[in-house]
Motif scaffolding. Structure first.
Motif, PDB file in Angstrom:
ATOM      1  N   LEU A   1       0.838  -1.201   0.000  1.00  0.00           N
ATOM      2  CA  LEU A   1       0.000   0.000   0.000  1.00  0.00           C
ATOM      3  C   LEU A   1       0.876   1.255   0.000  1.00  0.00           C
ATOM      4  CD1 LEU A   1      -2.833   1.200   0.104  1.00  0.00           C
ATOM      5  CD2 LEU A   1      -2.666   1.163   2.610  1.00  0.00           C
ATOM      6  N   VAL A   2       0.674   2.098  -1.015  1.00  0.00           N
ATOM      7  CA  VAL A   2       1.376   3.381  -1.122  1.00  0.00           C
ATOM      8  C   VAL A   2       0.348   4.482  -0.896  1.00  0.00           C
ATOM      9  CG1 VAL A   2       2.674   4.927  -2.622  1.00  0.00           C
ATOM     10  CG2 VAL A   2       3.024   2.447  -2.769  1.00  0.00           C
ATOM     11  N   THR A   3       0.594   5.344   0.070  1.00  0.00           N
ATOM     12  CA  THR A   3      -0.323   6.458   0.331  1.00  0.00           C
ATOM     13  C   THR A   3       0.363   7.775  -0.012  1.00  0.00           C
ATOM     14  OG1 THR A   3       0.356   6.632   2.659  1.00  0.00           O
ATOM     15  CG2 THR A   3      -1.504   5.190   2.162  1.00  0.00           C
ATOM     16  N   ILE A   4      -0.349   8.605  -0.742  1.00  0.00           N
ATOM     17  CA  ILE A   4       0.203   9.883  -1.191  1.00  0.00           C
ATOM     18  C   ILE A   4      -0.093  10.950  -0.151  1.00  0.00           C
ATOM     19  CG2 ILE A   4       0.323  11.559  -3.063  1.00  0.00           C
ATOM     20  CD1 ILE A   4      -0.956   9.529  -4.898  1.00  0.00           C
ATOM     21  N   LYS A   5       0.944  11.427   0.521  1.00  0.00           N
ATOM     22  CA  LYS A   5       0.811  12.496   1.501  1.00  0.00           C
ATOM     23  C   LYS A   5       1.065  13.850   0.829  1.00  0.00           C
ATOM     24  CE  LYS A   5       2.490   9.600   5.320  1.00  0.00           C
ATOM     25  NZ  LYS A   5       3.499   9.491   6.414  1.00  0.00           N
ATOM     26  N   PRO A   6       0.383  14.897   1.298  1.00  0.00           N
ATOM     27  CA  PRO A   6       0.660  16.223   0.733  1.00  0.00           C
ATOM     28  C   PRO A   6       2.126  16.597   0.897  1.00  0.00           C
ATOM     29  CG  PRO A   6      -1.338  16.276   2.050  1.00  0.00           C
ATOM     30  CD  PRO A   6      -0.693  14.939   2.306  1.00  0.00           C
ATOM     31  N   PRO A   7       2.693  17.283  -0.055  1.00  0.00           N
ATOM     32  CA  PRO A   7       4.086  17.730   0.093  1.00  0.00           C
ATOM     33  C   PRO A   7       4.195  18.766   1.202  1.00  0.00           C
ATOM     34  CG  PRO A   7       3.070  18.740  -1.828  1.00  0.00           C
ATOM     35  CD  PRO A   7       2.083  17.737  -1.310  1.00  0.00           C
ATOM     36  N   ALA A   8       5.410  19.075   1.575  1.00  0.00           N
ATOM     37  CA  ALA A   8       5.644  20.052   2.639  1.00  0.00           C
ATOM     38  C   ALA A   8       4.956  21.377   2.321  1.00  0.00           C
ATOM     39  CB  ALA A   8       7.145  20.266   2.818  1.00  0.00           C
ATOM     40  N   ASN A   9       4.377  21.984   3.345  1.00  0.00           N
ATOM     41  CA  ASN A   9       3.723  23.297   3.241  1.00  0.00           C
ATOM     42  C   ASN A   9       2.493  23.289   2.354  1.00  0.00           C
ATOM     43  OD1 ASN A   9       5.806  24.486   4.857  1.00  0.00           O
ATOM     44  ND2 ASN A   9       7.109  24.560   3.020  1.00  0.00           N
ATOM     45  N   SER A  10       1.846  22.129   2.228  1.00  0.00           N
ATOM     46  CA  SER A  10       0.623  22.039   1.426  1.00  0.00           C
ATOM     47  C   SER A  10      -0.411  21.195   2.166  1.00  0.00           C
ATOM     48  CB  SER A  10       0.909  21.422   0.054  1.00  0.00           C
ATOM     49  OG  SER A  10      -0.283  21.279  -0.690  1.00  0.00           O
ATOM     50  N   LYS A  11      -1.669  21.617   2.083  1.00  0.00           N
ATOM     51  CA  LYS A  11      -2.760  20.844   2.677  1.00  0.00           C
ATOM     52  C   LYS A  11      -3.444  19.954   1.640  1.00  0.00           C
ATOM     53  CE  LYS A  11      -2.562  22.750   6.820  1.00  0.00           C
ATOM     54  NZ  LYS A  11      -2.217  21.976   8.028  1.00  0.00           N
ATOM     55  N   VAL A  12      -3.133  20.193   0.362  1.00  0.00           N
ATOM     56  CA  VAL A  12      -3.770  19.450  -0.726  1.00  0.00           C
ATOM     57  C   VAL A  12      -2.710  18.712  -1.538  1.00  0.00           C
ATOM     58  CG1 VAL A  12      -5.742  21.019  -0.828  1.00  0.00           C
ATOM     59  CG2 VAL A  12      -3.733  21.482  -2.236  1.00  0.00           C
ATOM     60  N   LEU A  13      -3.169  18.015  -2.569  1.00  0.00           N
ATOM     61  CA  LEU A  13      -2.269  17.194  -3.382  1.00  0.00           C
ATOM     62  C   LEU A  13      -2.193  17.749  -4.798  1.00  0.00           C
ATOM     63  CD1 LEU A  13      -3.479  13.658  -2.212  1.00  0.00           C
ATOM     64  CD2 LEU A  13      -1.298  14.740  -1.651  1.00  0.00           C
ATOM     65  N   PRO A  14      -1.194  18.538  -5.115  1.00  0.00           N
ATOM     66  CA  PRO A  14      -1.054  19.060  -6.482  1.00  0.00           C
ATOM     67  C   PRO A  14      -0.931  17.921  -7.494  1.00  0.00           C
ATOM     68  CG  PRO A  14       0.430  20.192  -4.963  1.00  0.00           C
ATOM     69  CD  PRO A  14      -0.123  19.020  -4.221  1.00  0.00           C
ATOM     70  N   THR A  15      -1.486  18.129  -8.656  1.00  0.00           N
ATOM     71  CA  THR A  15      -1.477  17.079  -9.679  1.00  0.00           C
ATOM     72  C   THR A  15      -0.053  16.641 -10.022  1.00  0.00           C
ATOM     73  OG1 THR A  15      -3.550  17.845 -10.636  1.00  0.00           O
ATOM     74  CG2 THR A  15      -2.136  16.518 -12.047  1.00  0.00           C
ATOM     75  N   ASP A  16       0.838  17.583 -10.188  1.00  0.00           N
ATOM     76  CA  ASP A  16       2.214  17.214 -10.528  1.00  0.00           C
ATOM     77  C   ASP A  16       2.855  16.362  -9.443  1.00  0.00           C
ATOM     78  OD1 ASP A  16       1.938  18.588 -12.872  1.00  0.00           O
ATOM     79  OD2 ASP A  16       3.073  20.358 -12.234  1.00  0.00           O
TER      80      ASP A  16
END
Length: 447
Positions: free
Chosen positions: A170-185
């Motif tokens: 299982l791979v879970t995508i966490k928001p990058p640093a300083n972001s609350k959302v998940l940018p498409t890139d």
């Protein structure tokens, strides 16, 4: 909406007078302030409450009671014969056919690619049983880190059913640093990192907590170019966003119907299987059998073509009819028109919040770009404040949706919410925040 638009209540009323789909509101029961608060002593008890919670449970269409009463009468007067001999031309044996065409239009699919059945999590299991085929090289499932718990549990159990380790698969995508959302890139970068070992990508069309709408077309195309099966949970997207599941070449999708689709609590759900994937081996039951020979009952399966071949049992007639009542309303409008009003309503909400709260005790988690959100704005309050504010709102006939510890989700729904609803909500929120802050000041002075 531009920040310079007029912000008074009279302006909101004017916007409503110019709304081309304003008549849709009259198709729904809007609970009164007394009904929603269970307080007959509240001011203006008969006035409509402010219901901005369609992302959790949509309001009841007025047609629902009539259609369900009709089916109860058929059952009372015809018994088992209602399956084939129906006075309103809705034989129960093909009851799902009353809703599949409109449902397909809502999600941007061919009728044959959509089935109405079961519940969201059940349908995800059925679909993953067909689409998640881990191999030695490709066995991982990619989901978002804060997936809705039911999705997370379903994926974990599917991995375990294949005797694989959740920690490894299982791979879970966490928001990058300083972001609350998940940018498409950023999503794409995670997919790229795990592409050679990934069998399945499963993401939400709209993230339930932040309200972020994902770029379904772009993400799907990228993942599929790397040989990954792509599925979407559209619980917060169906009836909310303009979708083109067929054109976007999505492999499969599932959604519930009790949020923006207004089919009632626990309403019957739906699924999509792209025509290019419809012949995959899957779990089956007798409702997957072609209609014309289903009752021969010779135990020789002849699978229905398309998504209907993923059905297991006969759908609940009452649940399907409740969905039909809402889809009858949807059928009077286009998703393009509904989406246009939604963008305007949510933009108006954002503009009012920014204008009325210069020193905000909350931040807006949801992206400001209309293309990256649906009807919902998620307000993240300062620690410990959200519950108090929400209680004041509830006491005054305002219904939103809380996600503890600190998020209030506000969803103006285009079918039945108005610009004046949005204006009145922000006014009530201003009052609630003032009450809570004043209360806290008194408490501090007493310490």
């Amino acid at each position: 909406m531009a920040a310079e638009i007029p912000l008074g209540r009279a302006d909101a009323t004017k916007f409503d007078s110019e709304d081309p789909i304003a008549s849709a509101r009259h198709e729904f029961y809007i609970p009164s302030r007394a009904e929603i608060t269970q307080n007959e002593k509240i001011a203006s008890p008969d006035a409509p409450s402010l219901y901005l919670c369609g992302n959790s449970l949509g309001l009841q269409p007025k047609l629902t009671r009539q259609l369900i009463d009709e089916e109860l009468n058929v059952w009372a007067k015809n018994g088992v014969y209602g399956h084939f001999r129906h006075p309103n031309s809705r034989p129960w044996v093909t009851i799902d056919e009353t809703v599949t065409s409109t449902m397909a239009a809502i999600v941007g699919a061919k009728k044959e690619e959509v089935a109405v059945m079961g519940t969201l999590t059940m349908n995800l299991h059925i679909l993953m049983a067909a689409f998640y085929k881990p191999a030695k090289e490709r066995y991982k499932v990619i989901i978002e880190h804060k997936a809705f718990p039911s999705d997370h549990y379903a994926v974990e159990s599917q991995i375990q059913m294949h005797d694989l380790s959740v920690d490894e698969a299982l791979v879970t995508i966490k928001p990058p640093a300083n972001s609350k959302v998940l940018p498409t890139d950023y999503i794409i970068s995670v997919i790229k990192e795990h592409a050679s070992t990934t069998a399945l990508l499963l993401l939400p069309g709209v993230q339930y907590y932040t309200g972020q709408a994902f770029e379904i077309q772009k993400i799907t195309a990228y993942a599929k170019s790397l040989g990954i099966i792509v599925g979407w949970d559209l619980a917060h997207a169906a009836g909310n966003l303009e979708l083109r599941l067929h054109d976007w070449d999505v492999d499969f999708a599932a959604w519930c119907s009790y949020k923006y689709l207004n089919a009632g609590p626990g309403g019957i759900a739906g699924l999509f299987v792209h025509e290019n994937q419809s012949k995959r081996p899957r779990l089956t039951g007798w409702w997957a059998h072609e209609v014309k020979s289903r009752f021969i009952m010779d135990n020789q399966m002849k699978v229905q073509p398309g998504a209907a071949g993923f059905q297991l049992s006969n759908p609940s007639v009452l649940d399907t009819i409740a969905l039909l009542s809402s889809l009858t309303v949807f059928g009077k409008y286009t998703m393009k028109a509904l989406r246009a009003k939604s963008v305007a309503l949510t933009g108006y909400l954002e503009t009012l919040l920014l204008s009325r709260f210069p020193d905000r005790p909350f931040s807006i988690l949801t992206p400001s770009d209309p293309e990256q959100r649906g009807a919902q704005l998620s307000l993240a309050f300062e620690s410990g404040m959200m519950d108090e504010v929400n209680q004041v709102l509830q006491d005054n006939g305002v219904t939103c949706d809380e996600r503890r510890p600190d998020v209030l989700r506000v969803a103006p729904t285009p079918l039945y919410n108005t610009f004046e609803d949005v204006w009145a909500f922000v006014d009530e929120l201003r009052k609630a925040v003032d009450v809570v802050l004043a209360r806290r000041n008194v408490e501090r002075e007493l310490v």
